[in-house]
Design an enzyme around this catalytic site. Sequence first.
Site: not given
Ligand code: NAD
Length: 353
Positions: A69, A240
């Site tokens: 993005e 997101d």
């Molecule tokens: P990451 O991959 O480091 O961590 C995600 C975690 O979620 C992993 O540890 C995984 O095991 C866990 N997980 C997956 N499915 C699960 C479930 N059903 N129950 C419990 N845990 C589960 O990712 P990250 O960098 O921490 O990002 C997390 C999310 O936040 C991503 O989807 C990312 O796109 C989003 N994000 C959003 C914003 C925003 O501004 N809204 C900013 C950054 C990241």
Amino acid sequence: MKPITAPVPGHLAMVPFVSVAHMMQLVNQRGIEKVLHELADMIEVDFKRWPEFDKSARVAAHSPDGVIELMPTADADNYGFKYVNGHPKNMKEGYQTVTAFGVLSSVANGYPILLAEMTVLTALRTAATSALVAKYLAPKGAKTMAMFGNGAQCEFQAIAFKTLVGIDTVRLFDIDLAATDKVARNLANSGLKVVKCHSGQEVVEGAEIITTCTADKQNATILTDNMVGSGVHINAIGGDCPGKTELHRDILLRSEIFVEYPPQTRIEGEIQQLGKNHPITELWRVMRDEIAAPRNPRQITLFDSVGFAIEDFSALRYIHACVGQGAPHELLDMLADPDDPRDLFGMLLRADA
Ligand code: NAD
């Protein structure tokens, strides 16, 4: 903290670059709690002057495994954009789910005035935004937050809610216990009480704030209706992207929903599950006191976070101001600078000679 819009004196054609190593030095030297406070202040200032910005939903290139993005915005002085990816499968292959970098430019002449890594900065700005929003919407005196998803964003969120909202306990749940153990280790000296949980039902016990921060490229149901009691504030940051949500639709129907930029959130947020006219409230209006935050203590509030360009713009402004105050950086030779601006070719010839 005021941004400096002129290039760093003495290096007119050189662009300050803040690398990952510089960013880590900056955060460790200033202290993460101070950085989160200063970032939240910058984001709040920019939300309060929302109409001054050129705004558009981010441009997304989707593929089966993820999304890339571009997130642009501008005010009268500066233009900023972030490049960011989201690839939930990356983590299993040893890569970050989210990586990013960004540029801040001068609107006056279009020259870049800052290039910065934004992987660490995105985690900081997302956490600062979540906690800032919770200051307006979460139950007053909230002490306990439940965290679904204990990946890269998790500790940043926990510390931001401690320092900005005043929580003292974080309850952790992840489908991968190793992730929960990692967070518990990293937060051992944070001043937070950390409780490791083994199910979604367990993690929400006693929590006044629920953060969903998981990564999965599907309409997941991390949180079901029966898990959410009255008066809870939900900080939903993992849903997101189109086709990527975390909450059961019934929760949305019981919640008062707050968003960043509706044209983007309607496509990418939890509310993609709702009709396009379902009522939502823009956060900048709450911050400007144009719309009151809910007063009924039984009301569930939901921040349907997707991450908007103005938050990245604020973060870049903040880092630029830090560089102006001597924060670690190097200068990059990114801009061609012939003595006669029309003699670009002559500059090339002279370089060969
Ligand atoms: P990451 O991959 O480091 O961590 C995600 C975690 O979620 C992993 O540890 C995984 O095991 C866990 N997980 C997956 N499915 C699960 C479930 N059903 N129950 C419990 N845990 C589960 O990712 P990250 O960098 O921490 O990002 C997390 C999310 O936040 C991503 O989807 C990312 O796109 C989003 N994000 C959003 C914003 C925003 O501004 N809204 C900013 C950054 C990241």
